[in-house]
Design a protein around this motif. Sequence first.
Motif, short mmCIF file in Angstrom:
data_model
loop_
_atom_site.label_atom_id
_atom_site.label_comp_id
_atom_site.label_asym_id
_atom_site.label_seq_id
_atom_site.Cartn_x
_atom_site.Cartn_y
_atom_site.Cartn_z
N CYS A 151 0.94 -1.37 -0.13
CA CYS A 151 0.17 0.19 0.42
C CYS A 151 1.14 1.48 0.02
O CYS A 151 1.64 1.57 0.78
CB CYS A 151 -0.66 0.21 1.53
SG CYS A 151 -1.62 1.54 1.01
N CYS A 156 0.48 3.20 6.65
CA CYS A 156 -0.17 1.46 6.47
C CYS A 156 0.79 0.38 5.92
O CYS A 156 1.30 -0.04 6.82
CB CYS A 156 -0.65 1.57 5.45
SG CYS A 156 -1.89 0.26 4.48
N CYS A 172 -4.71 0.31 -0.31
CA CYS A 172 -5.47 -1.24 0.06
C CYS A 172 -6.70 -1.48 -0.30
O CYS A 172 -7.02 -2.65 -0.38
CB CYS A 172 -4.64 -1.89 1.28
SG CYS A 172 -4.66 -0.88 2.62
N CYS A 177 -6.88 4.14 2.98
CA CYS A 177 -5.39 4.97 2.76
C CYS A 177 -5.75 6.16 1.48
O CYS A 177 -5.21 6.77 1.48
CB CYS A 177 -5.03 3.64 2.40
SG CYS A 177 -4.25 2.85 3.68
ZN ZN Z 1 -2.51 1.13 2.96
#
Ligand code: ZN
Length: 205
Positions: A151, A156, A172, A177
């Motif tokens: 990601c 993350c 992701c 995100c």
């Molecule tokens: Zn992520």
Amino acid sequence: MKLSKKFVVPPELALLYDFVNSLDLRQYTEKGKQHEGHDELATAGQLEEWMRERGLLGARAHVSAQAHRMALKLRAAIRDYLGVAPEDRSAQSQAIVQLNELSAAFPLAVAASGGGRITLDPAPRSSALARVLGEMCLLSVTARLERLKVCSSEECLWVFFDRSKPGNRRWCSAALCGNRHKTRSYRQRQREREVSSLRASLRSI
Ligand SMILES: [Zn+2]
């Protein structure tokens, strides 16, 4: 619960998925809860448990401190490799050198079985963790390895399998995100606009 079950990834990459995400580096807040980040394989004992749960280690077998170190190095090498954007993976990189070096310690052998199936299995005396590399190899042969990526969010770094049709997802989760990124860049642009209008008004004084 296995991560590959929670996030529903194709079964042929479940082990690889669980292995790379056993290091959870997520640090954002989700539904009011702060991700703390943790390592499921922090100790040799934890690795033993993880392997046993997946049928990779006999009930009485143990993982030595050295084997544990190597497993963590393998995980780091695979994560680094997957961290390279798919379009850049064809170029020589440190991640490739590192992955090749580590792979040598986890040899695979061609295994023919009934039904005409040929698979890549851990070679005799190799760690059962070599199966992770076997899955990577299969994904590469079936042109899906580029769908496994890290990601793009720095807070993350989850390894995800991109199921989108064009296969160009960067996050992701677009809702988590992706949204955080959009909100942040929007605020950034707003701040820049405020600063430049403040500068302009100061100049006119
Ligand atoms: Zn992520």
